[in-house]
Design a protein around this motif. Structure first.
Motif, PDB file in Angstrom:
ATOM      1  N   THR A 216      33.905  -9.131 -10.146  1.00 20.33           N
ATOM      2  CA  THR A 216      35.295  -8.104 -10.528  1.00 20.33           C
ATOM      3  C   THR A 216      35.070  -8.400 -12.435  1.00 20.33           C
ATOM      4  O   THR A 216      36.067  -8.560 -13.148  1.00 20.33           O
ATOM      5  CB  THR A 216      37.275  -8.905 -10.354  1.00 20.33           C
ATOM      6  OG1 THR A 216      36.729 -10.374 -10.371  1.00 20.33           O
ATOM      7  CG2 THR A 216      37.267  -9.124  -9.204  1.00 20.33           C
TER       8      THR A 216
ATOM      9  N   ALA B 152      36.211  -5.743 -14.998  1.00 20.18           N
ATOM     10  CA  ALA B 152      37.892  -5.773 -14.918  1.00 20.18           C
ATOM     11  C   ALA B 152      38.016  -6.909 -16.306  1.00 20.18           C
ATOM     12  O   ALA B 152      39.429  -6.724 -16.669  1.00 20.18           O
ATOM     13  CB  ALA B 152      38.689  -7.230 -14.096  1.00 20.18           C
TER      14      ALA B 152
ATOM     15  N   SER C 251      40.484  -4.312 -18.279  1.00 27.70           N
ATOM     16  CA  SER C 251      42.029  -4.390 -18.562  1.00 27.70           C
ATOM     17  C   SER C 251      42.576  -5.960 -19.104  1.00 27.70           C
ATOM     18  O   SER C 251      43.447  -5.302 -19.143  1.00 27.70           O
ATOM     19  CB  SER C 251      41.974  -4.272 -17.033  1.00 27.70           C
ATOM     20  OG  SER C 251      43.481  -4.976 -16.554  1.00 27.70           O
TER      21      SER C 251
ATOM     22  N   ASN D 145      44.437  -5.354 -11.374  1.00 24.36           N
ATOM     23  CA  ASN D 145      43.518  -5.547 -12.787  1.00 24.36           C
ATOM     24  C   ASN D 145      42.604  -6.418 -11.497  1.00 24.36           C
ATOM     25  O   ASN D 145      44.356  -7.883 -11.012  1.00 24.36           O
ATOM     26  CB  ASN D 145      43.998  -6.606 -13.419  1.00 24.36           C
ATOM     27  CG  ASN D 145      43.297  -6.945 -14.272  1.00 24.36           C
ATOM     28  OD1 ASN D 145      41.866  -7.708 -13.730  1.00 24.36           O
ATOM     29  ND2 ASN D 145      43.649  -7.603 -15.309  1.00 24.36           N
TER      30      ASN D 145
ATOM     31  N   TYR E  21      42.602   0.678 -13.189  1.00 24.50           N
ATOM     32  CA  TYR E  21      44.308  -0.512 -13.575  1.00 24.50           C
ATOM     33  C   TYR E  21      45.272  -0.316 -13.053  1.00 24.50           C
ATOM     34  O   TYR E  21      45.996  -0.914 -13.097  1.00 24.50           O
ATOM     35  CB  TYR E  21      43.475  -1.090 -14.240  1.00 24.50           C
ATOM     36  CG  TYR E  21      41.984  -1.402 -14.608  1.00 24.50           C
ATOM     37  CD1 TYR E  21      41.332  -3.065 -13.930  1.00 24.50           C
ATOM     38  CD2 TYR E  21      41.108  -0.608 -15.246  1.00 24.50           C
ATOM     39  CE1 TYR E  21      40.135  -3.350 -13.731  1.00 24.50           C
ATOM     40  CE2 TYR E  21      39.887  -0.939 -15.792  1.00 24.50           C
ATOM     41  CZ  TYR E  21      39.134  -2.181 -14.670  1.00 24.50           C
ATOM     42  OH  TYR E  21      38.230  -3.019 -14.563  1.00 24.50           O
TER      43      TYR E  21
ATOM     44  N   PHE F 265      37.347   0.368 -13.018  1.00 27.69           N
ATOM     45  CA  PHE F 265      37.015  -0.857 -12.366  1.00 27.69           C
ATOM     46  C   PHE F 265      35.536  -0.052 -11.395  1.00 27.69           C
ATOM     47  O   PHE F 265      34.633  -1.157 -11.009  1.00 27.69           O
ATOM     48  CB  PHE F 265      37.672  -0.757 -11.880  1.00 27.69           C
ATOM     49  CG  PHE F 265      37.482  -2.420 -11.428  1.00 27.69           C
ATOM     50  CD1 PHE F 265      36.846  -3.644 -11.690  1.00 27.69           C
ATOM     51  CD2 PHE F 265      37.618  -2.594  -9.807  1.00 27.69           C
ATOM     52  CE1 PHE F 265      36.540  -4.562 -10.727  1.00 27.69           C
ATOM     53  CE2 PHE F 265      37.025  -3.914  -8.611  1.00 27.69           C
ATOM     54  CZ  PHE F 265      36.808  -4.807  -9.633  1.00 27.69           C
TER      55      PHE F 265
END
Length: 564
Positions: A273, A276, A279, A302, A386, A417
């Motif tokens: 992740t 991210a 985000s 997110n 997101y 993402f």
């Protein structure tokens, strides 16, 4: 009386020490003293765990190496070498050691391995006939004691300067953990720096470049007026003793009238992740100003798990018209702390300026989205966005070197993402001969790959922007640096060349001496490619051949005889 006074001062001293060095927030205990430093010099940081990078959170600590390569690297504890990896970019030359206590230490950007590890890697490279290899090892192959040397520090892979990138991971989950929590700390009595606070007037709209934002000077003590749902962000970094690098902080806490709203910890990360980060920060503002504001509220899709407490989604709505206090508390891994407070008040007469947001279509983050027009098709998978998106599209004129109209696919201010499928219809100038060479490029000339299929050029990309079809018919270039036909190479230890490609990028390179594959090592930063002569190469005349292929299968070949 004297005993009471003594006890009072001891108690006061203890309280002051506790306030000067508050305990950092942790979700587990860590073995302090189990691991030693990976280097034999005084530790200095050029990067720290959780630091904000352009496409990810930094998953380790960067140790300075006196601005040079070649410092010995040592195993931080006993264990076995579980993995040796050579990458063209990324971590370059790296070693992984599994330790009996359930953690794995990782050492990246090395210049070279010890002879034992080098032999293992080279055997795999010759077996697979490729430079980049990933070699897993079992617990019986290479056992190391604490302090054993594993190689030399370097600048390999995507490193931008000599240093050692060091990680500690949970062996079972492979999740990277903050090494400073294990006692591997850098000298630091400097509290984090808070550079600015941003107020976002969110209302009920998806977060975007159109979200009203107010970047507040820290010297502004006026009460901030709000109306409806809003969020807060902070621009903050940390420094360490003896360096000028702006590194990452450990924790960011936001309180409303002493009630916790949001707590971010850089204790543990996930590679799955890490992207991210786009985000987590105010991405549109970063694109415009190259300044990272860390949001204390969370976009609905997110996936990062660095929020260890969040009241709802971290946004705030005041229901009265009283004055309230927002407090940020920021700490580094030593517990050095900085705070900042601001007053906020709900004011129904405050009406932030909002740009009316419309689009060609409405994309939902929680389902698959399809879009089609005359010359374009898009499939956006569930979870790629997101937040919901007012998707915008329009078509532009065909560029001079293009084979399609320009397809303006939303804009560069919205991050993604996951990848989405992009299909663009070529015009009639894309002949059958050119179809295998077709790719999709953006308006800055960057290739996004692609292949012709059933009347379309299709690719997968994680970027919005302006795209059109181009072709790559130009083979890579090869520039010999120290070899030429008939040259006596007896006094040199390697063959050196430089390679590059104009568009789709280098896909593969292979070197041969007397028609036998030989190892060519590659540094993409300098475009340098080299072969170090093997001791087994006999004296006499030899034939060298180098083949370099790009991603559209254009091939360049260089050949030269030499004496050795």
């Amino acid at each position: 009386m004297y005993i009471k006074a003594f006890c009072f001062w001891i108690s006061l001293f203890s309280t002051l020490v506790a306030e000067a060095q508050p305990a950092v927030i942790k979700t587990r205990d860590y073995p302090i003293g189990y691991f030693r430093s990976p280097l034999a010099i005084a530790p200095q940081a050029s990067g720290t765990f959780g630091e904000l990078r352009s496409t990810h959170f930094h998953a380790g600590d960067d140790y300075r190496t006196l601005q040079r390569v070649g410092l010995p690297i040592f195993a931080v504890a006993e264990g076995y070498v579980s993995r040796i990896r050579v990458q063209v970019g990324g971590g370059g030359n790296s070693v992984y050691i599994n330790h009996p206590n359930g953690y794995t230490s990782v050492y990246l950007h090395m210049q070279e391995f010890t002879p034992q590890l080098t032999a293992i890697v080279k055997a795999k490279q010759y077996e697979l006939e490729r430079f980049d290899v990933d070699v897993p090892l079992d617990s019986t192959t290479v056992w190391l004691e604490k302090g054993d040397r594993i190689g030399l520090s370097g600048n390999s892979g995507s490193s931008q300067g000599p240093h050692l990138h060091f990680e500690l991971r949970d062996t079972e989950t492979e999740a990277p953990l903050n090494p400073q929590l294990f006692g591997l700390q850098f000298p630091d009595n400097i509290p984090p720096t808070i550079r600015g606070i941003t107020v976002y007037d969110l209302a009920d709209q998806p977060f975007s470049e159109h979200t009203p934002r107010r970047h507040l000077p820290l010297t502004d003590k006026q009460t901030v007026r709000v109306n409806g749902r809003f969020g807060i962000g902070i621009n903050t970094t940390d420094r360490h003793n003896g360096t000028t690098f702006n590194n990452g902080v450990y924790s960011i806490e936001l309180f409303l009238d002493n009630k916790p709203i949001s707590t971010v910890l850089f204790e543990e990360l996930s590679f799955a992740t890490s992207r991210a980060i786009h985000s987590y920060i105010d991405y549109p503002y970063y694109i415009l100003k190259r300044t990272r504001v860390q949001k204390s509220f969370k976009d609905p899709n997110n996936p990062i798990a660095i929020f260890h407490f969040l009241e709802g989604d971290g946004s705030i709505t005041l229901t009265d018209q009283l004055e309230h206090t927002l407090t940020y508390r920021v700490r580094d891994a030593h517990g050095n702390t900085s705070t900042h407070m601001l007053k906020v008040k709900n004011d129904p007469s405050y009406l932030p300026e909002r740009q009316r947001t419309t689009g060609t279509a409405m994309f939902q983050y929680d389902r698959e989205n399809h879009f089609a027009a005359d010359h374009i098709e898009i499939v956006m998978p569930k979870g790629a966005l997101y937040d919901h998106l007012h998707f915008k599209y329009h078509q532009g004129a065909r560029p001079k070197d293009g084979y399609s109209m320009v397809q303006h696919v939303h804009n560069r201010f919205i991050p993604l993402f996951e990848s989405y499928e992009l299909k663009i219809k070529p015009d009639s100038t894309l002949t059958d001969a050119l179809k295998p060479k077709a790719i999709i490029v953006d308006d800055r000339g960057n290739s996004h790959g692609g292949n012709f299929d059933d009347g379309w050029v299709r690719t997968k990309t994680r970027s919005f922007g302006s795209f059109h079809i181009a072709v790559d018919t130009v083979p890579p270039t090869i520039q010999p640096q120290n070899i030429s036909p008939g040259k006596d190479m007896g006094a040199v230890r390697s063959i050196n060349v430089k390679i590059s490609d104009n568009l789709s990028g280098v896909q593969a390179f292979n070197g041969y001496i007397d028609d036998h594959w030989v190892l060519m090592e590659y540094d993409p930063k300098s475009r340098s490619l080299w072969h170090t002569f093997e001791p087994s190469l006999p004296s006499g005349k030899h034939q060298f051949r180098l083949e370099v292929v790009d991603w559209k299968d254009n091939k360049q070949v260089y050949e030269a005889s030499f004496l050795k």
